[in-house]
Design an enzyme around this catalytic site. Sequence first.
Site, PDB file in Angstrom:
ATOM      1  CD  GLN A 103       2.123   4.703  -5.449  1.00 56.78           C
ATOM      2  OE1 GLN A 103       3.320   4.120  -5.490  1.00 56.78           O
ATOM      3  NE2 GLN A 103       1.565   5.048  -4.246  1.00 56.78           N
ATOM      4  CG  ASN A 104      -3.257   0.046  -4.758  1.00 60.54           C
ATOM      5  OD1 ASN A 104      -2.043  -0.131  -4.329  1.00 60.54           O
ATOM      6  ND2 ASN A 104      -4.101   0.440  -3.718  1.00 60.54           N
ATOM      7  CG  ASP A 106      -6.701  -3.086  -5.779  1.00 64.97           C
ATOM      8  OD1 ASP A 106      -6.202  -3.104  -4.923  1.00 64.97           O
ATOM      9  OD2 ASP A 106      -7.632  -2.162  -6.229  1.00 64.97           O
ATOM     10  CG  HIS A 121       2.176   2.049 -10.791  1.00 65.63           C
ATOM     11  ND1 HIS A 121       2.591   1.620  -9.608  1.00 65.63           N
ATOM     12  CD2 HIS A 121       2.805   2.753 -11.136  1.00 65.63           C
ATOM     13  CE1 HIS A 121       3.569   2.852  -8.964  1.00 65.63           C
ATOM     14  NE2 HIS A 121       3.691   3.333 -10.210  1.00 65.63           N
ATOM     15  CB  CYS A 154       2.888 -13.161 -34.985  1.00 66.77           C
ATOM     16  SG  CYS A 154       2.259 -12.261 -33.730  1.00 66.77           S
ATOM     17  CG  ASN A 217       1.434   4.380   6.131  1.00 59.14           C
ATOM     18  OD1 ASN A 217       1.730   3.587   6.801  1.00 59.14           O
ATOM     19  ND2 ASN A 217       2.003   4.530   4.822  1.00 59.14           N
ATOM     20  N   PRO A 218      -0.475   3.786   8.850  1.00 58.47           N
ATOM     21  CG  PRO A 218      -0.681   1.425   8.977  1.00 58.47           C
ATOM     22  CD  PRO A 218      -0.838   2.454   8.030  1.00 58.47           C
ATOM     23  CD  GLU A 219       4.225   0.507  11.029  1.00 57.32           C
ATOM     24  OE1 GLU A 219       3.321  -0.263  11.306  1.00 57.32           O
ATOM     25  OE2 GLU A 219       5.208   1.082  11.216  1.00 57.32           O
ATOM     26  CB  ALA A 235      -7.328   2.479   4.547  1.00 53.96           C
TER      27      ALA A 235
HETATM   28  P1  NAD Z   1       6.018  -3.261  -9.691  1.00 55.52           P
HETATM   29  O1  NAD Z   1       6.986  -3.946  -8.639  1.00 55.52           O
HETATM   30  O2  NAD Z   1       6.506  -3.826 -11.220  1.00 55.52           O
HETATM   31  O3  NAD Z   1       5.982  -1.946  -9.612  1.00 55.52           O
HETATM   32  C1  NAD Z   1       5.976  -0.974 -10.867  1.00 55.52           C
HETATM   33  C2  NAD Z   1       6.631   0.138 -10.006  1.00 55.52           C
HETATM   34  O4  NAD Z   1       7.738  -0.168  -9.523  1.00 55.52           O
HETATM   35  C3  NAD Z   1       7.118   1.148 -11.463  1.00 55.52           C
HETATM   36  O5  NAD Z   1       6.227   2.299 -11.296  1.00 55.52           O
HETATM   37  C4  NAD Z   1       8.450   1.465 -10.869  1.00 55.52           C
HETATM   38  O6  NAD Z   1       8.705   2.852 -10.996  1.00 55.52           O
HETATM   39  C5  NAD Z   1       8.512   1.130  -9.447  1.00 55.52           C
HETATM   40  N1  NAD Z   1       9.733   0.872  -9.287  1.00 55.52           N
HETATM   41  C6  NAD Z   1      10.952   0.985  -9.598  1.00 55.52           C
HETATM   42  N2  NAD Z   1      11.858   0.513  -8.981  1.00 55.52           N
HETATM   43  C7  NAD Z   1      11.519   0.220  -7.829  1.00 55.52           C
HETATM   44  C8  NAD Z   1      12.052  -0.390  -6.733  1.00 55.52           C
HETATM   45  N3  NAD Z   1      13.408  -0.639  -6.678  1.00 55.52           N
HETATM   46  N4  NAD Z   1      11.319  -0.607  -5.667  1.00 55.52           N
HETATM   47  C9  NAD Z   1       9.887  -0.709  -5.894  1.00 55.52           C
HETATM   48  N5  NAD Z   1       9.437  -0.262  -6.937  1.00 55.52           N
HETATM   49  C10 NAD Z   1      10.040   0.109  -7.863  1.00 55.52           C
HETATM   50  O7  NAD Z   1       4.705  -3.870  -9.363  1.00 55.52           O
HETATM   51  P2  NAD Z   1       4.060  -5.209  -9.835  1.00 55.52           P
HETATM   52  O8  NAD Z   1       4.405  -6.053  -8.966  1.00 55.52           O
HETATM   53  O9  NAD Z   1       4.225  -5.347 -11.422  1.00 55.52           O
HETATM   54  O10 NAD Z   1       2.480  -4.938  -9.750  1.00 55.52           O
HETATM   55  C11 NAD Z   1       2.156  -3.852 -10.278  1.00 55.52           C
HETATM   56  C12 NAD Z   1       1.496  -3.017  -9.539  1.00 55.52           C
HETATM   57  O11 NAD Z   1       0.878  -3.628  -8.281  1.00 55.52           O
HETATM   58  C13 NAD Z   1       2.233  -1.817  -8.966  1.00 55.52           C
HETATM   59  O12 NAD Z   1       2.010  -0.794  -9.664  1.00 55.52           O
HETATM   60  C14 NAD Z   1       1.731  -1.742  -7.417  1.00 55.52           C
HETATM   61  O13 NAD Z   1       1.011  -0.604  -7.327  1.00 55.52           O
HETATM   62  C15 NAD Z   1       0.854  -2.539  -7.395  1.00 55.52           C
HETATM   63  N6  NAD Z   1       0.401  -3.115  -6.182  1.00 55.52           N
HETATM   64  C16 NAD Z   1      -0.928  -3.041  -6.265  1.00 55.52           C
HETATM   65  C17 NAD Z   1      -1.615  -3.577  -5.085  1.00 55.52           C
HETATM   66  C18 NAD Z   1      -3.002  -3.343  -5.123  1.00 55.52           C
HETATM   67  O14 NAD Z   1      -3.713  -3.676  -6.192  1.00 55.52           O
HETATM   68  N7  NAD Z   1      -3.666  -3.507  -4.216  1.00 55.52           N
HETATM   69  C19 NAD Z   1      -0.961  -4.141  -3.787  1.00 55.52           C
HETATM   70  C20 NAD Z   1       0.644  -4.290  -3.920  1.00 55.52           C
HETATM   71  C21 NAD Z   1       1.158  -3.740  -5.108  1.00 55.52           C
HETATM   72  N1  APR Z   2      -4.149   1.277   5.697  1.00 61.51           N
HETATM   73  C1  APR Z   2      -3.172   2.202   5.712  1.00 61.51           C
HETATM   74  N2  APR Z   2      -1.887   2.231   5.282  1.00 61.51           N
HETATM   75  C2  APR Z   2      -1.262   0.788   5.415  1.00 61.51           C
HETATM   76  C3  APR Z   2      -2.174  -0.351   5.788  1.00 61.51           C
HETATM   77  C4  APR Z   2      -3.667  -0.093   6.229  1.00 61.51           C
HETATM   78  N3  APR Z   2      -4.430  -0.771   6.247  1.00 61.51           N
HETATM   79  N4  APR Z   2      -1.334  -1.542   5.851  1.00 61.51           N
HETATM   80  C5  APR Z   2      -0.191  -0.931   5.265  1.00 61.51           C
HETATM   81  N5  APR Z   2       0.011   0.343   5.197  1.00 61.51           N
HETATM   82  C6  APR Z   2       0.886   1.211   4.462  1.00 61.51           C
HETATM   83  C7  APR Z   2       2.395   0.548   4.793  1.00 61.51           C
HETATM   84  O1  APR Z   2       2.610   1.138   6.135  1.00 61.51           O
HETATM   85  C8  APR Z   2       2.839   0.986   3.847  1.00 61.51           C
HETATM   86  O2  APR Z   2       3.592   2.421   4.109  1.00 61.51           O
HETATM   87  O3  APR Z   2       0.687   0.964   3.187  1.00 61.51           O
HETATM   88  C9  APR Z   2       2.088   1.136   2.573  1.00 61.51           C
HETATM   89  C10 APR Z   2       2.471   0.016   1.750  1.00 61.51           C
HETATM   90  O4  APR Z   2       3.673   0.337   1.057  1.00 61.51           O
HETATM   91  P1  APR Z   2       4.219  -0.438  -0.254  1.00 61.51           P
HETATM   92  O5  APR Z   2       4.041  -1.891   0.152  1.00 61.51           O
HETATM   93  O6  APR Z   2       5.562  -0.104  -0.572  1.00 61.51           O
HETATM   94  O7  APR Z   2       3.203  -0.222  -1.360  1.00 61.51           O
HETATM   95  P2  APR Z   2       3.139   1.167  -2.187  1.00 61.51           P
HETATM   96  O8  APR Z   2       3.440   2.476  -1.409  1.00 61.51           O
HETATM   97  O9  APR Z   2       1.653   1.033  -3.070  1.00 61.51           O
HETATM   98  O10 APR Z   2       4.394   0.749  -3.583  1.00 61.51           O
HETATM   99  C11 APR Z   2       4.533   1.731  -4.314  1.00 61.51           C
HETATM  100  O11 APR Z   2       6.167   0.160  -5.660  1.00 61.51           O
HETATM  101  O12 APR Z   2       6.366  -2.097  -5.621  1.00 61.51           O
HETATM  102  C12 APR Z   2       5.843  -1.131  -6.240  1.00 61.51           C
HETATM  103  O13 APR Z   2       4.563  -0.488  -7.986  1.00 61.51           O
HETATM  104  C13 APR Z   2       4.630  -1.026  -6.772  1.00 61.51           C
HETATM  105  O14 APR Z   2       2.663   0.409  -7.107  1.00 61.51           O
HETATM  106  C14 APR Z   2       3.949  -0.065  -5.899  1.00 61.51           C
HETATM  107  C15 APR Z   2       4.722   0.970  -5.832  1.00 61.51           C
END
Ligand code: NAD
Ligand code: APR
Length: 246
Positions: A103-104, A106, A121, A154, A217-219, A235
């Site tokens: 879902q990341n 990066d 994503h 455009c 996951n730590p949580e 991780a």
């Molecule tokens: P974003 O907040 O726009 O996430 C898009 C995703 O959020 C969609 O897939 C959608 O299904 C989901 N979404 C829909 N409703 C939501 C809600 N109420 N709460 C949370 N999520 C909801 O993400 P962004 O800020 O545009 O960044 C894009 C990407 O960044 C995300 O896909 C996320 O995975 C990611 N991210 C990546 C890293 C990383 O690369 N290490 C760290 C944090 C987040």
């Molecule tokens: N190792 C493993 N897990 C960790 C660590 C770590 N070092 N630090 C934090 N976590 C866990 C947290 O406990 C939390 O459950 O990572 C999770 C991060 O959750 P979110 O911040 O919600 O990120 P994610 O689950 O990727 O969000 C899903 O929502 O906002 C949108 O599109 C965005 O792709 C993202 C999607």
Amino acid sequence: EPAPLREARAWVHGAGTLAVLTGAGMSAESGIATFRDAQTGLWAKFDPAQLASPEGFRTNPSLVWDWYAERRKGVQRALPNAGHVALAQYEKTHLGRVTIVTQNVDDLHQRAGSTDVIRLHGDILQDVWLDTGRCRPCDMSRAVPGSPPRCAACGNLVRPGVVWFGEMLPAEALSRAELLAQSCDAMLVIGTSGAVYPAAGLAHTARRAGAKVIILNPEPSEIDDEAHLLLRGTAARILPALLQTE
Ligand code: NAD
Ligand code: APR
């Protein structure tokens, strides 16, 4: 060695096909902020709907563009952590048997050396045109620099190549991920809160299809009920021990 780790290792190493679902927590130890971690999460400071949505971009394109430019710099400064490296090494010694669904946005899995990565994503390092339906494709190389850049011909705007709230996920990536969840022998879920669908639903799909589901996951997460095994840790600390082959 804690029993769950020994058991998880047996399931992972015994899996003919291993699916790995990663979320923001995978990159937390690389210094990239997650979304929902209470203190450090991005959502603690910003309203996601305002910044990470088509409406947000339409309302204030330069604010959204600058926010992503900031996060993009953070991604470029970040380095893969020991968890990314352990996954990439494991793929090398188990060719064709390890697929990461992330879902990341990066590129740390790729920079660590993982090659079979499904991006649900998008990619924060990619720019795309806001209006892709234009009569003729604008030439990205000729975009007028700005915040955001725009097409000189455009006026079409450039936007980050990530999936925003309420947007559809890339169909090909999602169907590949669904097929993988239905066919894998084990799914290792790392660093996701399980708050967002359809990504979070992949753990349920795998479990229903008979795969062993391990959550690292730590949580607690919203999909912990799908796990056969919970590894409470991070991780970068757990993955090297879990994936070591000797
Ligand atoms: P974003 O907040 O726009 O996430 C898009 C995703 O959020 C969609 O897939 C959608 O299904 C989901 N979404 C829909 N409703 C939501 C809600 N109420 N709460 C949370 N999520 C909801 O993400 P962004 O800020 O545009 O960044 C894009 C990407 O960044 C995300 O896909 C996320 O995975 C990611 N991210 C990546 C890293 C990383 O690369 N290490 C760290 C944090 C987040
Ligand atoms: N190792 C493993 N897990 C960790 C660590 C770590 N070092 N630090 C934090 N976590 C866990 C947290 O406990 C939390 O459950 O990572 C999770 C991060 O959750 P979110 O911040 O919600 O990120 P994610 O689950 O990727 O969000 C899903 O929502 O906002 C949108 O599109 C965005 O792709 C993202 C999607």
